[in-house]
Design a protein around this motif. Structure first.
Motif, PDB file in Angstrom:
ATOM      1  N   GLY A  38     -70.870  73.593  66.075  1.00 25.86           N
ATOM      2  CA  GLY A  38     -69.923  73.860  67.236  1.00 25.86           C
ATOM      3  C   GLY A  38     -70.070  74.778  68.361  1.00 25.86           C
ATOM      4  N   ALA A  39     -69.627  74.744  69.372  1.00 31.63           N
ATOM      5  CA  ALA A  39     -69.248  75.936  70.178  1.00 31.63           C
ATOM      6  C   ALA A  39     -68.066  76.461  70.563  1.00 31.63           C
ATOM      7  CB  ALA A  39     -69.992  75.319  71.700  1.00 31.63           C
ATOM      8  N   SER A  40     -66.978  75.517  70.263  1.00 31.06           N
ATOM      9  CA  SER A  40     -65.582  75.882  70.404  1.00 31.06           C
ATOM     10  C   SER A  40     -65.091  75.691  68.898  1.00 31.06           C
ATOM     11  CB  SER A  40     -64.751  75.218  71.428  1.00 31.06           C
ATOM     12  OG  SER A  40     -64.319  73.806  71.019  1.00 31.06           O
ATOM     13  N   ALA A 153     -65.813  75.149  76.728  1.00 27.49           N
ATOM     14  CA  ALA A 153     -67.142  75.871  76.544  1.00 27.49           C
ATOM     15  C   ALA A 153     -68.486  74.847  76.224  1.00 27.49           C
ATOM     16  CB  ALA A 153     -67.009  76.196  74.918  1.00 27.49           C
ATOM     17  N   HIS A 154     -68.334  73.787  76.632  1.00 29.51           N
ATOM     18  CA  HIS A 154     -69.507  72.749  76.798  1.00 29.51           C
ATOM     19  C   HIS A 154     -69.897  72.927  78.197  1.00 29.51           C
ATOM     20  CE1 HIS A 154     -67.590  70.806  73.250  1.00 29.51           C
ATOM     21  NE2 HIS A 154     -67.905  71.954  72.843  1.00 29.51           N
ATOM     22  N   ALA A 155     -69.317  73.604  79.238  1.00 25.49           N
ATOM     23  CA  ALA A 155     -69.646  73.259  80.668  1.00 25.49           C
ATOM     24  C   ALA A 155     -69.438  74.479  81.291  1.00 25.49           C
ATOM     25  CB  ALA A 155     -69.092  72.216  81.403  1.00 25.49           C
ATOM     26  N   ILE A 161     -59.894  72.570  80.570  1.00 29.19           N
ATOM     27  CA  ILE A 161     -59.767  71.380  79.448  1.00 29.19           C
ATOM     28  C   ILE A 161     -61.285  71.314  79.165  1.00 29.19           C
ATOM     29  CG2 ILE A 161     -58.775  69.257  79.107  1.00 29.19           C
ATOM     30  CD1 ILE A 161     -56.654  71.644  79.875  1.00 29.19           C
ATOM     31  N   GLN A 162     -61.385  70.903  77.628  1.00 30.99           N
ATOM     32  CA  GLN A 162     -62.822  70.768  77.176  1.00 30.99           C
ATOM     33  C   GLN A 162     -63.360  69.317  77.467  1.00 30.99           C
ATOM     34  OE1 GLN A 162     -64.191  72.879  73.547  1.00 30.99           O
ATOM     35  NE2 GLN A 162     -64.177  70.782  73.043  1.00 30.99           N
ATOM     36  N   ASP A 163     -62.452  68.391  77.005  1.00 33.15           N
ATOM     37  CA  ASP A 163     -63.017  66.759  77.105  1.00 33.15           C
ATOM     38  C   ASP A 163     -61.944  66.222  77.836  1.00 33.15           C
ATOM     39  OD1 ASP A 163     -65.405  66.877  75.252  1.00 33.15           O
ATOM     40  OD2 ASP A 163     -63.737  67.551  73.781  1.00 33.15           O
ATOM     41  N   ALA A 364     -68.195  64.343  66.124  1.00 26.09           N
ATOM     42  CA  ALA A 364     -69.406  64.829  65.930  1.00 26.09           C
ATOM     43  C   ALA A 364     -69.146  66.409  66.362  1.00 26.09           C
ATOM     44  CB  ALA A 364     -70.261  64.467  66.874  1.00 26.09           C
ATOM     45  N   ARG A 365     -70.115  67.272  66.678  1.00 24.75           N
ATOM     46  CA  ARG A 365     -69.733  68.814  67.078  1.00 24.75           C
ATOM     47  C   ARG A 365     -70.587  68.714  68.570  1.00 24.75           C
ATOM     48  NH1 ARG A 365     -67.409  72.403  63.802  1.00 24.75           N
ATOM     49  NH2 ARG A 365     -66.909  73.154  65.521  1.00 24.75           N
ATOM     50  N   SER A 366     -70.514  69.630  69.279  1.00 26.99           N
ATOM     51  CA  SER A 366     -71.232  69.620  70.437  1.00 26.99           C
ATOM     52  C   SER A 366     -72.648  69.895  70.528  1.00 26.99           C
ATOM     53  CB  SER A 366     -70.514  70.880  71.423  1.00 26.99           C
ATOM     54  OG  SER A 366     -70.575  72.166  70.736  1.00 26.99           O
ATOM     55  N   GLY A 367     -73.115  70.674  69.429  1.00 27.91           N
ATOM     56  CA  GLY A 367     -74.679  70.646  69.070  1.00 27.91           C
ATOM     57  C   GLY A 367     -74.802  69.622  67.821  1.00 27.91           C
ATOM     58  N   LEU A 386     -63.760  57.327  66.340  1.00 24.94           N
ATOM     59  CA  LEU A 386     -64.631  57.965  66.159  1.00 24.94           C
ATOM     60  C   LEU A 386     -64.958  58.965  67.647  1.00 24.94           C
ATOM     61  CD1 LEU A 386     -67.326  58.828  64.654  1.00 24.94           C
ATOM     62  CD2 LEU A 386     -68.526  56.806  65.477  1.00 24.94           C
ATOM     63  N   LYS A 387     -65.331  60.083  67.479  1.00 26.48           N
ATOM     64  CA  LYS A 387     -65.726  60.833  68.807  1.00 26.48           C
ATOM     65  C   LYS A 387     -66.808  61.423  68.604  1.00 26.48           C
ATOM     66  CE  LYS A 387     -63.753  64.959  70.710  1.00 26.48           C
ATOM     67  NZ  LYS A 387     -63.131  66.236  70.404  1.00 26.48           N
ATOM     68  N   VAL A 388     -67.936  61.202  69.260  1.00 26.23           N
ATOM     69  CA  VAL A 388     -69.160  61.837  69.204  1.00 26.23           C
ATOM     70  C   VAL A 388     -69.629  62.248  70.518  1.00 26.23           C
ATOM     71  CG1 VAL A 388     -69.753  60.134  67.459  1.00 26.23           C
ATOM     72  CG2 VAL A 388     -70.549  59.742  69.824  1.00 26.23           C
TER      73      VAL A 388
END
Ligand code: PGA
Ligand code: ZN
Length: 427
Positions: A38-40, A153-155, A161-163, A364-367, A386-388
């Motif tokens: 993960g990143a966050s 944290a992903h961008a 907001i992350q997603d 899933a995780r971001s990595g 499911l969230k991937v």
């Protein structure tokens, strides 16, 4: 009986090293498990053991590999692999620290998953079937939650907001969900290109936006759903992962993009305005992991019409789910096996959720890597969701594609979508 355990360093979707484990059973059956990253991350989740130092930006996994080879392997070799709970109990006894920081959660999760795979292979069963048989669950094909824009944290924190995700609960089949997702994803990209708002792709494959404020993402996503020929709020709805712990400092929510700081009440009001204005049916981590009274207040106000998921807030922990249920915080839990550190602890969390009436979203995780265990976990347990990540990049598509293969074995009728699930969320 476990005959051999072998670890190796491989590389994840962000190019960071990670842990892969092969478990070989007597008779030669082999199972593989790969740790995601993960990143966050929540502060209460199992920690990855990293080498630190200047090499590989501190991300080396030499110590985690040593945990597997020098500590775990001698303790597990010769044991019965078919008792997953007993195997995981050995891992826990080797590292009783709450965050698994002595063996490393990256070591324990790879071993735990590899054992599960090896036993399924030895039984001649696909993993989803082994899981559903072992844990007595009714299997189903989950409803995807798919990222269209990445943020947080992903961008590079380009938006707070992350997603920004879509769900298609109105679809009649898993295939239809993916078709509609494809249309919405590319429609969103086209709109962003036209407006000069496209800055690439984020860590989970969603578009990396150049929006002026967070709400512009919601507007653009709604426009993209329309441009894809769908009616927002009908078949296609919006789901957010606010990942609020990431920008909450000393109890204040710092929206960097908008250059303002909100207290808990103002943050709840802001989300409330978005919920009124856009077809949002699910919000993950709307408030910080350190704001339980805020989470309870948010759930009290919106829990009837919204799925409220605890990710950093619940870190795939059964006791935290029970505690949250007693406080009326959240009504759903994200299941990330590596937050718990073993398969059995993740299953315990699933059971705690079932007992308390919380929905489960396997995530899933971001990595990530080519590992598709979570597709089988979601299908085998029948968690429903499911969230991937997004709808590009093979570490993401591998999970969606695996669901298509599981569907071939399970039959298209096993898809959970359609009105029964959606009707309780809105309308
Ligand atoms: P991660 O975050 O970067 O910790 O994997 C994913 C999420 O918040 O759901
Ligand atoms: Zn999250």
């Amino acid at each position: 009986i476990i005959e051999a355990i072998r670890s190796r360093r491989i590389w994840d979707s962000r190019g960071n090293p990670t842990v892969e484990v092969d478990v070989t059973l007597e008779g030669g059956h082999v199972g593989h498990g790969i740790a995601p990253a993960g990143a966050s991350r929540g502060t209460r989740e199992a920690m990855d053991l990293r080498d630190g130092g200047p090499a590989l930006r501190g991300m080396g996994v030499g110590r985690a590999l040593a945990s597997v080879d020098d500590v775990v392997a001698p303790a597990l070799i010769g044991r019965d692999a078919s008792d997953q709970a007993a195997v995981d109990a050995v891992l826990l006894s080797l590292d009783p620290s709450p965050l698994k920081d002595s063996l490393g959660g990256n070591a324990t999760v790879a071993v735990s998953m590899a054992v599960l795979h090896a036993v399924a292979t030895a039984a001649g069963k696909p993993l989803w079937l082994h899981i559903s048989d072992t844990y007595g669950a009714a299997p189903s094909i989950p409803l995807p939650e798919v990222q269209i824009f990445g943020g947080g944290a992903h961008a590079g924190r380009r938006v707070d907001i992350q997603d920004f995700m879509i769900m298609v609960p109105g679809a009649g089949s898993f295939d239809e969900v993916l078709e509609i997702t494809n249309e919405v994803y590319f429609a969103a990209g086209d709109i962003m290109k036209r407006k000069g708002k496209l800055a690439g792709v984020a860590d989970e494959g969603g578009w990396w936006p150049a929006f002026d404020n967070n709400e512009e993402a919601l507007e653009t996503l709604t426009n993209a759903i329309n441009a894809a020929g769908e009616t927002p709020g009908k078949n296609v709805v919006i789901s957010l992962d606010v990942a609020a712990s990431e920008f909450c400092v000393d109890g204040r929510y710092r929206l960097a993009l908008e250059d303002r700081e909100l207290d808990t009440g103002e943050m709840i009001d802001l989300l409330g305005r978005w919920i009124d204005a856009y077809p949002i049916v699910s919000i993950e981590d709307p408030l910080s992991e350190a704001d339980p009274s805020g989470m309870a207040e948010f759930t009290r106000r919106f829990g009837k019409k919204l799925q409220i998921i605890g990710d950093d807030y619940l870190v795939t922990n059964a006791s935290l789910v029970r505690e949250a249920a007693s406080q009326g915080a959240c009504n759903a839990v994200l299941i990330k096996v590596n937050q718990a550190g073993t398969i059995s602890e993740a299953i315990d969390t699933f059971r705690a959720a079932t007992e308390t009436g919380y929905r489960c979203v396997v995530s899933a995780r971001s990595g990530e890597t080519e590992d598709v265990t979570i597709s089988h976990l979601a299908a085998g347990l029948g968690t429903g969701q499911l969230k991937v990540g997004s709808f590009t990049r093979s570490e993401r598509m591998a999970k969606w594609n695996e669901c298509l293969r599981i569907q071939d074995e399970l039959g298209a009728k096993a898809f959970v979508g359609g009105s029964p699930l959606s009707a309780t969320w809105w309308g």
